[in-house]
Enzyme design. Structure first.
Site, mmCIF file in Angstrom:
data_model
loop_
_atom_site.group_PDB
_atom_site.id
_atom_site.type_symbol
_atom_site.label_atom_id
_atom_site.label_comp_id
_atom_site.label_asym_id
_atom_site.label_seq_id
_atom_site.Cartn_x
_atom_site.Cartn_y
_atom_site.Cartn_z
ATOM 1 N N HIS A 103 0.834 -1.215 0.000
ATOM 2 C CA HIS A 103 0.000 0.000 0.000
ATOM 3 C C HIS A 103 0.864 1.258 0.000
ATOM 4 O O HIS A 103 0.658 2.182 -0.780
ATOM 5 C CB HIS A 103 -0.918 -0.024 1.227
ATOM 6 N N CYS B 31 -4.458 33.959 -14.827
ATOM 7 C CA CYS B 31 -3.215 33.963 -14.037
ATOM 8 C C CYS B 31 -3.453 33.577 -12.584
ATOM 9 O O CYS B 31 -2.575 33.733 -11.750
ATOM 10 C CB CYS B 31 -2.520 35.312 -14.128
#
Length: 877
Positions: free
Chosen positions: A454, A831
Site C-alpha cells: 500500500h 493567471c
C-alpha cells in the site's frame, strides 16, 4: 427493467463507466479466453442507487444478485453453503478510476463451520481450510462490521509467541482452528451477535460494505486528490475464489509488464508461495521476485509470460496484474493500466511510440500531467550523498529524496507539518487510513511490505519519496521509537531516505533540485507540437522567470509588483510613501522606489528575451506594508520628520474591516495616481533600455490594472498610464509599443466586459479573487469550513485549487463572449492558481483563452494539459 448485474461473459473493456475498471477488465480477459475465475459485477449505477435508497439494496437489485448467484453456481458446478461442493467467492470493489487500497475487499466468503470441515476433508488439507476461515472472519469483521484489524493481529501474535514461531505459515491446523474460535469470540464480544453462518447473508453484508467504502474518509481524500467525482460510484465484483494458500504448489502474486518505477521493459513483480492476495499487497510477508516463480511453477510461469504479452498488446499499455496459482494452475484475478512514476510514464510512452504501438498524440494523452511534479522534485546532493554511509536499506519504492524529523503516526505527521516541521513518517506498515499523514510527510519509511505494498503504490501516485520493507528496523510503535544499525531513534530525531535506492541515512543530507532530460524533452516537444494555447508563468523575480523559461514558459502572465517592495532598502522608501501626508512627500518617497522597480523590470525583460511580460500594478491594501515593530515605526518617524504618535495614527487609519474588498487594486491608483505614474515610468524606462540593448527582441510591455469593476475606473487610471508612458517614449525618442489591459476578478467586470473591452487591450482572469467574490468567501478562511462541505458532499474539491467551471467558469465565458466582438484584437489569459491545474487548463482551452499562466514549476504540467485538451478536441470532432 434496469440491468444492475452483469456476468463476466456479458461485459467488455468499453463498459468501464458501468462495470468499473476491474469489472470491465475481468470481462475483457474472459473474452480473450484467459484463465479467469468466473463471476459477476454489480454496476456503479447500483452503488448510486444504494445511496439514493438510504444505503439500502432494493428488491430489484437484490433479485438480480440472487439470479447471478444461481448462474455462477451453474458455471462453476459448486453451490453456496453446500456440504459436498461448496462455492467460495471474493468480493472486491472496482471504481472506473483505479483507487488502490482505498476501498475494501473480502476473500473466502461462503465459509462456516460445516463448510470448513467439508473443505478440510475433501482437500485432505485441514490447515488450508482453517487458514481460509480465520482470514475470512478477520476480513469480514474488519470490513463489514468495522471491528478493528488490530484485535485480531494481537491474537495471531500471541499465538505465534505461545507456539514459539515467527511466521503465520508455521502455525498448524489446530492452531488456526483455535484462532478461528478466538476470532469468533472477539466478534461476538464487539458486535453482541454470533458470526453469520448463512453465505447469502454474508454476501449481502459484504456487498453493502463495498458500497459503503466508496464514502469512507480515505476514499474521499483520494478522490479529491485525483479528480474522481463522488457521483461515479463503485462497482462490486463477486468472483469464484482461486486459492494460493493450499500448500507449496500454490501461490499468489502481483506483476507489472514493465518496471513501474523506471519504465524498463521487462516483467517486474513479486510472488509469495502458500499465500493469499492480500499478503502481497498488505506487505505482511516480504515476498520474492517474480522471476523466482519460474523455478517453483515452470508451466504456470510460461503461461503467465504469454498472458502478459497478450494483455500488453491488447491494451497497448503497461499492465498491473494480480494472479493466483492453485496446484500449479494459473488464474488471472485482475489487470489494469499500471500506476507508475513520472519517469516511468515518460519512458513507457516513448517506448510504445518507438515500438509502433502508440502515436505521438496517444503518448501525450497517456501521461497524467500532475505526475510531472515529481520530476521537478529534489534529489540528494551528490557530494553529500557520496560522503554519507547508509545505516540501513529497504526497497526504493517511490523515487525522490526526503529528510526530516521522525514521526510514528499519520495524525502526528499532519500536526507537525501544520506547524512547519518537515517530517518522515515511519510505520511498521501503512494502511489506507494513513493517507493524510502520508500527504503531510516529506517521505515514508516502512518496516514491512514490498514494492507493491500500500505504502509503495500510494506514495508513487502522490509523487512522494518512499522506502518500504526495511526488515532490519526493530520497531516499537507504542513507545514511538525504533532501533536500526544499533542506534535507537525517537520521535523528532532526523533521518534521510532515498526512494530511488532504498538507502536510509542518519541525520540530514542536503537535497538539490531535480534536473530533467531525455524522454521529458521528447514528450514536451510533442506536447508543444499539438497544443494551441500558450503557457506563461507567474514570476516576480528574474530568478523565477529564468527557471520558468527553462521549463518552457512563453511569457510572464503575472508579475506582482508588490512582491518587489519587500527587499532591503525598498520597504523603507515604500513605507515613507504610505505615511506621506502630501502629494509632494509621496512623490519624493516614490522617486526613491523608482530605480528599484526599474531594475527589477529590466531583469524580467532580459530573462524573457522578447516574450510577453504582463506587469500588474500595485494590488494589496497598504496596511500590509506598514511596520508593526516599535523600532521600525521609530525609524520611519525619524525618516519623515514625524513623531512616533503621528505615524501610529496614520497606521491605525489604514486598518480595514474587510481588506479583501477594501482600499486595494485600481482603487489605490484612483486615490493616489502618483503610484500608477511611478510604476508606468519604471516599466517604460526598463523596456526602452532593454530594447536598445537588444534591438532584435520584440519588447512590448503589457500593463495590467487590477480589480477593475467599472469601465470608468479603468478609463481614469489608464489616462495617467498613457500620458506618462507616451511622455517617456517621446523623451527617449523611442518607437516602443505597449498595451494596457485589466484583470477580470470582480463579477461585475465579467458582466460588463463589453464595456470594459472598449478600453482594454487584454483581459486576464484573476481567478483567485474571482472565485472569492463569486462565492463570497475568503480563501484565507475557507479552510475552516471546507472540510464540512466535503463531508456533506456540497463540494467535492477546493474551488481555489480546481476552477468552479459552473459558476466562475460561466462568468469567464461570458466575459470572452461579450469582450471579443467589441475588440477583435483582445487577447485573454488566466493567471490565478488554476492556471496550473490540468482540468482547469482543459476548460480554458475549451472557452478559447489565448494562454494560461502558472507558477514556474507547474509550467510543464500546463504545457502537457494544454496539449491533451487540444488532442481531445480534435479527436471529438
Amino acid at each position: 427493467m434496469a440491468k444492475w448485474v452483469y456476468m463476466f461473459t456479458e461485459g467488455n473493456a468499453n463498459m468501464r463507466n458501468l462495470l468499473g475498471g476491474k469489472g470491465a477488465n475481468l470481462a475483457e480477459m474472459t473474452n480473450l479466453g484467459l484463465p479467469v475465475p468466473q463471476g459477476f459485477t454489480i454496476t456503479t449505477e447500483a452503488c448510486t442507487q444504494y445511496y439514493e435508497d438510504g444505503r439500502q439494496i432494493n428488491d430489484e437489485i437484490m433479485a438480480q444478485i440472487m439470479e447471478a448467484i444461481t448462474k455462477m453456481e451453474g458455471v462453476t458446478g459448486k453451490k453456496f453453503g453446500d456440504k459436498e461442493n461448496p462455492l467460495l467467492v471474493s468480493v472486491r470493489s472496482g471504481a472506473r478510476a483505479s483507487m488502490p487500497g482505498m476501498m475494501d475487499t473480502i476473500l473466502n466468503l461462503g465459509l462456516n463451520e460445516e463448510v470448513v470441515n467439508t473443505l478440510a476433508e475433501k482437500s485432505n488439507n485441514p490447515r488450508w481450510a482453517w487458514d481460509c476461515y480465520r482470514r475470512f472472519i478477520q476480513m469480514y469483521s474488519d470490513v463489514v462490521m468495522e471491528v478493528g484489524k488490530k484485535y485480531f493481529e494481537e491474537l495471531i501474535d500471541e499465538m505465534k509467541t505461545k507456539r514459539g514461531v515467527k511466521q503465520d505459515v508455521e502455525l498448524t491446523a489446530e492452531d488456526l482452528k483455535e484462532l478461528a474460535e478466538q476470532f469468533k469470540a472477539e466478534y461476538k464480544e464487539k458486535i453482541g451477535a454470533d458470526f453469520p453462518t448463512d453465505p447469502k447473508e454474508q454476501l449481502m453484508g459484504a456487498i453493502k460494505a463495498v458500497f459503503r467504502s466508496w464514502d469512507n474518509p480515505r476514499a474521499n481524500v483520494y478522490r479529491r486528490d485525483n479528480d474522481i467525482p463522488y457521483s461515479w460510484g463503485t462497482a462490486v465484483n463477486v468472483q469464484m475464489m482461486a486459492f494460493g494458500n493450499m500448500g507449496d504448489d500454490c501461490g499468489t502474486g502481483v506483476a507489472f509488464t514493465r518496471d513501474p518505477a523506471t519504465g524498463a521493459n521487462g516483467l517486474f513483480g513479486e510472488f509469495l508461495t502458500n499465500a493469499q492476495g492480500e499478503d502481497v499487497v498488505a506487505g505482511v510477508r516480504t515476498p520474492m521476485h517474480i522471476t523466482e516463480m519460474e523455478q517453483k511453477f515452470p508451466e504456470a510461469f510460461v503461461q503467465f509470460k504469454q498472458v502478459c504479452k497478450t494483455l500488453e498488446d491488447h491494451y497497448r499499455d503497461m499492465q498491473d496484474m494480480e494472479f493466483t496459482v492453485e496446484h500449479g494452475k494459473l488464474y488471472m484475478l485482475q489487470t489494469r493500466n499500471g500506476k507508475r512514476t513520472a519517469q516511468a510514464a515518460l519512458k513507457i510512452a516513448c517506448d510504445l511510440v518507438d515500438e509502433g504501438m502508440r502515436t505521438e498524440e496517444e503518448a501525450v494523452a497517456m501521461i497524467d500531467p500532475r505526475n510531472l511534479d515529481t520530476l521537478l522534485h529534489p534529489q540528494f546532493d551528490a557530494a553529500a550523498l557520496k560522503a554519507a554511509t547508509p545505516m540501513g536499506k529497504g526497497l526504493g519504492a517511490s523515487p525522490g529524496a526526503a529528510c526530516g524529523k521522525i514521526v510514528f503516526t499519520a495524525d502526528d505527521a499532519v500536526e507537525w507539518a501544520e506547524r512547519g516541521e518537515k517530517v518522515v513518517l515511519v510505520r511498521l506498515e501503512t494502511s489506507p487510513e494513513d493517507i493524510t499523514g502520508m500527504k503531510s510527510a516529506q517521505g515514508i519509511l516502512t518496516v514491512r511490505g514490498g514494492m507493491t505494498s500500500h505504502a509503495a503504490v500510494v506514495a508513487r501516485g502522490m509523487g512522494e519519496c518512499c522506502v518500504s520493507g526495511c526488515g532490519d528496523i526493530a520497531m516499537d510503535e507504542e513507545n514511538k521509537k525504533f532501533t536500526l544499525a544499533g542506534k535507537e531513534f525517537h520521535e523528532g530525531d532526523f533521518i534521510s531516505i532515498d526512494g530511488t535506492t532504498g538507502n536510509i541515512y542518519d541525520g540530514i543530507i542536503p537535497t538539490v533540485d531535480a534536473t530533467i532530460a531525455g524522454e521529458f524533452g521528447r514528450i514536451m516537444a510533442w506536447a508543444d507540437k499539438y497544443r494551441t494555447m500558450k503557457v506563461r508563468t507567474n514570476a516576480d523575480t528574474p530568478a523565477d522567470a529564468k527557471k520558468a523559461v527553462e521549463l518552457g514558459a512563453e511569457g510572464i502572465g503575472l508579475c506582482r509588483t508588490e512582491h518587489m517592495f519587500f527587499g532591503e532598502g525598498r520597504i523603507d522608501a515604500f513605507r515613507e510613501m504610505i505615511c506621506s501626508t502630501t502629494v509632494e512627500e509621496r512623490e519624493k518617497a516614490l522617486a526613491k522606489v523608482l530605480p528599484y522597480q526599474q531594475g527589477d523590470f529590466e531583469g524580467l525583460f532580459e530573462a524573457l528575451e522578447g516574450n510577453p511580460v504582463t506587469i500588474r500594478f500595485l494590488d494589496p491594501p497598504l496596511h500590509e506594508f506598514v511596520p508593526t515593530e516599535e523600532a521600525d515605526i521609530k525609524k520611519l518617524a525619524d525618516a519623515q520628520g514625524k513623531t512616533v504618535e503621528e505615524i501610529k495614527t496614520i497606521i491605525d487609519s489604514l486598518h480595514e474591516f474587510n481588506p479583501m474588498m477594501g482600499h486595494r487594486g485600481c482603487r489605490l491608483a484612483v486615490t493616489y495616481p502618483e503610484i500608477a505614474k511611478m510604476q508606468t515610468t519604471a516599466v517604460i524606462r526598463a523596456a526602452i533600455k532593454v530594447k536598445n540593448a537588444h534591438p532584435d527582441w520584440a519588447i512590448k510591455p503589457e500593463i495590467m490594472i487590477p480589480l477593475v469593476g467599472d469601465i470608468k475606473e479603468l478609463k481614469y487610471v489608464k489616462k495617467f498610464v498613457v500620458e506618462t508612458a507616451d511622455a517617456e517614449i517621446k523623451a527617449a525618442g523611442s518607437d516602443l509599443q505597449y498595451e494596457v489591459g485589466t484583470m477580470i476578478e470582480i463579477p461585475r467586470a465579467a458582466l460588463t466586459a463589453d464595456e470594459i473591452a472598449k478600453e482594454a487591450d487584454f483581459f486576464c482572469f484573476g481567478t483567485n479573487d474571482l472565485t472569492q467574490m463569486t462565492y463570497g468567501f475568503s480563501r484565507d478562511d475557507a479552510g475552516k469550513f471546507l472540510n464540512a462541505y466535503y463531508d456533506a458532499k456540497i463540494f467535492e474539491n477546493d474551488p481555489f485549487a480546481k476552477l468552479d467551471q459552473v459558476g466562475v467558469g460561466k462568468l469567464m465565458k461570458m466575459a470572452i463572449e461579450l469582450g471579443r466582438p467589441v475588440n477583435p484584437n483582445l487577447h485573454v489569459g488566466i493567471c490565478g492558481e488554476h492556471g496550473g491545474d490540468p482540468s482547469s487548463v482543459e476548460f480554458c482551452h475549451k472557452i478559447g483563452l489565448n494562454y494560461v499562466s502558472c507558477s514556474p514549476f507547474r509550467v510543464p504540467i500546463a504545457r502537457l494539459a494544454a496539449a491533451q485538451a487540444a488532442i481531445a478536441e480534435t479527436k471529438a470532432k
